[in-house]
Each structure stands twice: as structure tokens, then as C-alpha cells.
Design a protein around this motif. Sequence first.
Motif, mmCIF file in Angstrom:
data_model
loop_
_atom_site.group_PDB
_atom_site.id
_atom_site.type_symbol
_atom_site.label_atom_id
_atom_site.label_comp_id
_atom_site.label_asym_id
_atom_site.label_seq_id
_atom_site.Cartn_x
_atom_site.Cartn_y
_atom_site.Cartn_z
ATOM 1 N N PRO A 147 0.835 -1.203 0.000
ATOM 2 C CA PRO A 147 0.000 0.000 0.000
ATOM 3 C C PRO A 147 0.871 1.255 0.000
ATOM 4 O O PRO A 147 2.038 1.213 0.410
ATOM 5 N N PRO A 148 0.314 2.377 -0.445
ATOM 6 C CA PRO A 148 1.098 3.617 -0.440
ATOM 7 C C PRO A 148 1.336 4.113 0.983
ATOM 8 O O PRO A 148 0.644 3.717 1.923
ATOM 9 N N ALA A 162 -0.116 -1.945 8.418
ATOM 10 C CA ALA A 162 0.242 -2.972 9.399
ATOM 11 C C ALA A 162 -0.205 -4.351 8.926
ATOM 12 O O ALA A 162 0.549 -5.329 9.029
ATOM 13 N N HIS A 163 -1.415 -4.432 8.396
ATOM 14 C CA HIS A 163 -1.922 -5.716 7.892
ATOM 15 C C HIS A 163 -1.046 -6.214 6.743
ATOM 16 O O HIS A 163 -0.678 -7.390 6.696
ATOM 17 N N TRP A 164 -0.694 -5.326 5.822
ATOM 18 C CA TRP A 164 0.141 -5.728 4.693
ATOM 19 C C TRP A 164 1.515 -6.181 5.184
ATOM 20 O O TRP A 164 2.040 -7.191 4.706
ATOM 21 N N ALA A 180 10.879 -4.418 11.056
ATOM 22 C CA ALA A 180 11.270 -3.085 11.524
ATOM 23 C C ALA A 180 10.217 -2.050 11.130
ATOM 24 O O ALA A 180 9.846 -1.185 11.937
ATOM 25 N N ALA A 181 9.721 -2.145 9.908
ATOM 26 C CA ALA A 181 8.670 -1.228 9.462
ATOM 27 C C ALA A 181 7.391 -1.458 10.259
ATOM 28 O O ALA A 181 6.677 -0.505 10.599
ATOM 29 N N ARG A 182 7.103 -2.710 10.581
ATOM 30 C CA ARG A 182 5.897 -3.034 11.364
ATOM 31 C C ARG A 182 5.994 -2.426 12.760
ATOM 32 O O ARG A 182 5.011 -1.929 13.298
ATOM 33 N N ALA A 183 7.175 -2.432 13.341
ATOM 34 C CA ALA A 183 7.370 -1.823 14.659
ATOM 35 C C ALA A 183 7.116 -0.317 14.599
ATOM 36 O O ALA A 183 6.509 0.257 15.511
ATOM 37 N N GLU A 184 7.555 0.323 13.527
ATOM 38 C CA GLU A 184 7.309 1.756 13.367
ATOM 39 C C GLU A 184 5.820 2.042 13.215
ATOM 40 O O GLU A 184 5.303 3.007 13.783
ATOM 41 N N VAL A 185 5.118 1.205 12.467
ATOM 42 C CA VAL A 185 3.679 1.392 12.304
ATOM 43 C C VAL A 185 2.965 1.147 13.630
ATOM 44 O O VAL A 185 2.023 1.860 13.983
ATOM 45 N N ALA A 186 3.420 0.168 14.398
ATOM 46 C CA ALA A 186 2.837 -0.096 15.711
ATOM 47 C C ALA A 186 3.012 1.113 16.635
ATOM 48 O O ALA A 186 2.090 1.490 17.374
#
Length: 73
Positions: free
Chosen positions: A19-20, A29-31, A60-66
Motif C-alpha cells: 500500500p502507499p 500494518a496488515h500488509w 522493523a517497518a511493522r514496529a514503526e507502524v505499531a
Amino acid sequence: MMDRLFVPAALAGVLATMPPVSAVAQDRAHWLDAACEAMRSQFPGPHGLEAMRLARAFRAARAEVADELASAA
């Protein structure tokens, strides 16, 4: 300096569905969760090392989104 990852053609399909940045944080987060699981399934395959590196980047990106979701709540 920005890190770069090699993405084999066999794994590029996962990135095509990304996603953008302007997407809702829950969608990102889902992606990221789905993409990380897709990479984990590739660990024993011929592109296992690249899949491990991508999974690490996705985590790492998921942690930032969290963190973004936690600060918005």
C-alpha cells in the motif's frame, strides 16, 4: 544513507501489493504482517537469504507502524 535490498523476481509479487505511504496505518500494518509471513515461507527456498533480509526489514517497518498506532490512540 539509505539501505538497499536485492529483491529476486520470485519475491517481487509481494512488493507489488504494497500500500502507499498515505494508506491508513491499519492497512499498512496488515500488509506488513502478511508480507513478513510470505517471506518466512520462503526461508527454506532458493532465495532464503534475501527473504530473511526482507522479513527483517518488514518487521522493523511493522514496529514503526505499531508505534504510530500507539501514539494515535
